[in-house]
Design a protein around this motif. Structure first.
Motif, PDB file in Angstrom:
ATOM      1  N   ALA A 174       0.853  -1.190   0.000  1.00 36.11           N
ATOM      2  CA  ALA A 174       0.000   0.000   0.000  1.00 36.11           C
ATOM      3  C   ALA A 174       0.885   1.234   0.000  1.00 36.11           C
ATOM      4  O   ALA A 174       2.043   1.184   0.427  1.00 36.11           O
ATOM      5  CB  ALA A 174      -0.925   0.014   1.221  1.00 36.11           C
ATOM      6  N   THR A 175       0.340   2.325  -0.484  1.00 34.26           N
ATOM      7  CA  THR A 175       1.049   3.608  -0.490  1.00 34.26           C
ATOM      8  C   THR A 175       0.082   4.690  -0.048  1.00 34.26           C
ATOM      9  O   THR A 175      -1.096   4.677  -0.429  1.00 34.26           O
ATOM     10  CB  THR A 175       1.600   3.940  -1.895  1.00 34.26           C
ATOM     11  N   ALA A 176       0.571   5.618   0.761  1.00 35.09           N
ATOM     12  CA  ALA A 176      -0.269   6.715   1.238  1.00 35.09           C
ATOM     13  C   ALA A 176       0.537   8.008   1.200  1.00 35.09           C
ATOM     14  O   ALA A 176       1.763   7.998   1.332  1.00 35.09           O
ATOM     15  CB  ALA A 176      -0.755   6.455   2.656  1.00 35.09           C
ATOM     16  N   ALA A 177      -0.170   9.115   1.008  1.00 37.85           N
ATOM     17  CA  ALA A 177       0.475  10.432   0.939  1.00 37.85           C
ATOM     18  C   ALA A 177       0.344  11.151   2.270  1.00 37.85           C
ATOM     19  O   ALA A 177      -0.688  11.063   2.940  1.00 37.85           O
ATOM     20  CB  ALA A 177      -0.163  11.267  -0.162  1.00 37.85           C
ATOM     21  N   ILE A 179       5.279  10.762   0.255  1.00 44.95           N
ATOM     22  CA  ILE A 179       4.521   9.514   0.271  1.00 44.95           C
ATOM     23  C   ILE A 179       5.251   8.478   1.132  1.00 44.95           C
ATOM     24  O   ILE A 179       6.451   8.593   1.383  1.00 44.95           O
ATOM     25  CB  ILE A 179       4.294   8.936  -1.146  1.00 44.95           C
ATOM     26  N   VAL A 180       4.487   7.478   1.546  1.00 42.95           N
ATOM     27  CA  VAL A 180       5.012   6.375   2.343  1.00 42.95           C
ATOM     28  C   VAL A 180       4.536   5.072   1.719  1.00 42.95           C
ATOM     29  O   VAL A 180       3.346   4.911   1.427  1.00 42.95           O
ATOM     30  CB  VAL A 180       4.522   6.443   3.808  1.00 42.95           C
ATOM     31  N   ASP A 181       5.464   4.147   1.498  1.00 41.06           N
ATOM     32  CA  ASP A 181       5.126   2.806   1.043  1.00 41.06           C
ATOM     33  C   ASP A 181       5.041   1.879   2.255  1.00 41.06           C
ATOM     34  O   ASP A 181       5.916   1.891   3.122  1.00 41.06           O
ATOM     35  CB  ASP A 181       6.197   2.272   0.095  1.00 41.06           C
ATOM     36  N   TYR A 191      10.945  11.460   0.943  1.00 45.08           N
ATOM     37  CA  TYR A 191      11.034  12.861   1.380  1.00 45.08           C
ATOM     38  C   TYR A 191      11.760  13.650   0.299  1.00 45.08           C
ATOM     39  O   TYR A 191      12.458  13.078  -0.555  1.00 45.08           O
ATOM     40  CB  TYR A 191      11.775  12.967   2.724  1.00 45.08           C
ATOM     41  N   ARG A 192      11.599  14.957   0.344  1.00 47.91           N
ATOM     42  CA  ARG A 192      12.252  15.804  -0.650  1.00 47.91           C
ATOM     43  C   ARG A 192      13.755  15.863  -0.397  1.00 47.91           C
ATOM     44  O   ARG A 192      14.200  15.996   0.720  1.00 47.91           O
ATOM     45  CB  ARG A 192      11.640  17.209  -0.640  1.00 47.91           C
ATOM     46  N   ARG A 193      14.490  15.761  -1.504  1.00 45.19           N
ATOM     47  CA  ARG A 193      15.940  15.734  -1.429  1.00 45.19           C
ATOM     48  C   ARG A 193      16.502  16.878  -2.259  1.00 45.19           C
ATOM     49  O   ARG A 193      15.769  17.739  -2.710  1.00 45.19           O
ATOM     50  CB  ARG A 193      16.441  14.373  -1.924  1.00 45.19           C
ATOM     51  N   GLY A 194      17.809  16.889  -2.465  1.00 44.50           N
ATOM     52  CA  GLY A 194      18.437  18.012  -3.149  1.00 44.50           C
ATOM     53  C   GLY A 194      18.065  18.110  -4.611  1.00 44.50           C
ATOM     54  O   GLY A 194      17.692  17.121  -5.248  1.00 44.50           O
ATOM     55  N   GLN A 195      18.199  19.313  -5.119  1.00 44.79           N
ATOM     56  CA  GLN A 195      17.978  19.527  -6.546  1.00 44.79           C
ATOM     57  C   GLN A 195      19.099  18.863  -7.330  1.00 44.79           C
ATOM     58  O   GLN A 195      20.256  18.919  -6.957  1.00 44.79           O
ATOM     59  CB  GLN A 195      17.945  21.022  -6.857  1.00 44.79           C
ATOM     60  N   SER A 196      18.748  18.244  -8.441  1.00 51.40           N
ATOM     61  CA  SER A 196      19.743  17.546  -9.251  1.00 51.40           C
ATOM     62  C   SER A 196      20.320  18.480 -10.305  1.00 51.40           C
ATOM     63  O   SER A 196      19.596  19.116 -11.064  1.00 51.40           O
ATOM     64  CB  SER A 196      19.108  16.338  -9.939  1.00 51.40           C
ATOM     65  N   ARG A 197      21.669  18.571 -10.346  1.00 47.83           N
ATOM     66  CA  ARG A 197      22.347  19.344 -11.384  1.00 47.83           C
ATOM     67  C   ARG A 197      22.799  18.464 -12.526  1.00 47.83           C
ATOM     68  O   ARG A 197      23.174  18.944 -13.583  1.00 47.83           O
ATOM     69  CB  ARG A 197      23.558  20.069 -10.787  1.00 47.83           C
ATOM     70  N   ALA A 198      22.839  17.167 -12.256  1.00 43.03           N
ATOM     71  CA  ALA A 198      23.323  16.252 -13.286  1.00 43.03           C
ATOM     72  C   ALA A 198      22.757  14.871 -13.025  1.00 43.03           C
ATOM     73  O   ALA A 198      22.386  14.542 -11.903  1.00 43.03           O
ATOM     74  CB  ALA A 198      24.852  16.192 -13.270  1.00 43.03           C
TER      75      ALA A 198
END
Length: 308
Positions: A31-34, A42-44, A100-107
């Motif tokens: 199951a997955t929930a937000a 989200i959480v799995d 969870y939100r992580r860093g912005q990707s530059r590459a």
């Protein structure tokens, strides 16, 4: 003086261990929930299985919350740790694998490499916002998605950067009073404990050693913000917690060296708190989350000692 041959051997061992850990295909959750509106909020959930599992029996299994690592960088998401989450579910635990939100990707950065020239580590304050929000929402989310989960027997675990986040989440009640909104708790969280796996647990030592290409400083917004934000983010500065805590660390870890865990355990002792430290000989960074490795069984037993 460094030994080039020894360094080469260590790098080759680390690469082989990483290849093994990342060779397992992602395991789909039950199951997955937000817990928020952002796609990463989200959480799995993985239902308990195996001899200990009691299907259909409400609150029959401890709830193990998994926080993945990857230096808080965008390319590393929860999928790479889903085989570990599935392994724990097969030991009879109810498992929540938190994104969870992580860093912005530059590459583009393929797993499992670490590269300071690639994506920036973490987001301030969003990474911490998300972990706090997810933990606050978990009891209700688990009740709806996985009735077997018992939030009253919750254990946090996390690997590497996720180990940092697990320690931080358990210390929210000792955050400075002026911490960002939503982070600080008025009383200790209802946890059985924390099992941190090769955690980035002392930011000062991690920066001295250049762990993950200076990811700790990046997480806090760069060198200019490091000193001011560290009291709100560094587990070594958030002691004592009063929460049962164990650290599992490979002695051969060249990604997050043993010295980082030892510094955290020493800081806890100075604060009057005992933190368990299990050191595994001949083990590097990735076997702790590799279902095919003996170290993974050690981790499961550490969690069982707190949860059951």
């Amino acid at each position: 003086m460094t030994d080039p041959a020894a360094e080469r051997d260590a790098a080759e061992r680390d690469a082989a261990e990483a290849a093994s850990a990342f060779s397992h295909p992602p395991v789909a959750p039950d199951a997955t929930a937000a817990y928020g509106e952002h796609p990463d909020q989200i959480v799995d959930f993985h239902a308990p299985r195996g001899e200990r599992a009691q299907p259909g029996v409400a609150r029959s299994a401890p709830l193990v919350v998994v926080l993945h690592g990857g230096a808080w960088r965008a390319p590393y998401d929860r999928l790479h740790i889903s085989p570990f989450a599935d392994f724990l579910a097969r030991q009879g635990f109810a498992v929540a694998n938190v994104e969870y939100r992580r860093g912005q990707s530059r590459a583009s950065l393929p797993l499992p490499h670490q590269d300071a020239q690639g994506p920036v580590a973490g987001r301030w304050p969003e990474t911490f916002d998300d972990v706090a929000a997810a933990l606050d929402a978990l009891p209700e989310l688990a009740a709806g998605a996985l009735p077997e989960a018992d939030p009253r027997r919750m254990v946090l675990t996390g690997h590497s950067a996720g180990g940092h986040l697990a320690l931080w989440a358990a210390a929210r009640h000792v955050l400075p009073p002026d911490a960002p909104a939503g982070w600080r708790l008025p009383s200790p969280p209802l946890l059985r404990g924390v099992v941190a796996l090769a955690p980035i647990a002392d930011f000062a030592v991690a920066e001295e050693l250049g762990v993950c290409g200076g990811a700790s400083a990046q997480l806090l917004g760069g060198a200019g913000a490091f000193a001011a934000r560290r009291p709100y983010a560094d587990p070594a500065a958030l002691l004592p917690t009063g929460i049962a805590t164990a650290v599992v660390q490979g002695r051969s870890d060249i990604v997050v060296p043993e010295a980082v865990s030892e510094a955290y355990v020493a800081a806890a002792a100075l604060a009057g708190e005992m933190v368990g430290l299990t050191l595994l000989d001949g083990v590097g960074h990735f076997p702790l989350i590799d279902p095919a490795a003996d170290a993974c069984a050690v981790v499961s037993e550490e969690i069982a000692q707190l949860g059951w």
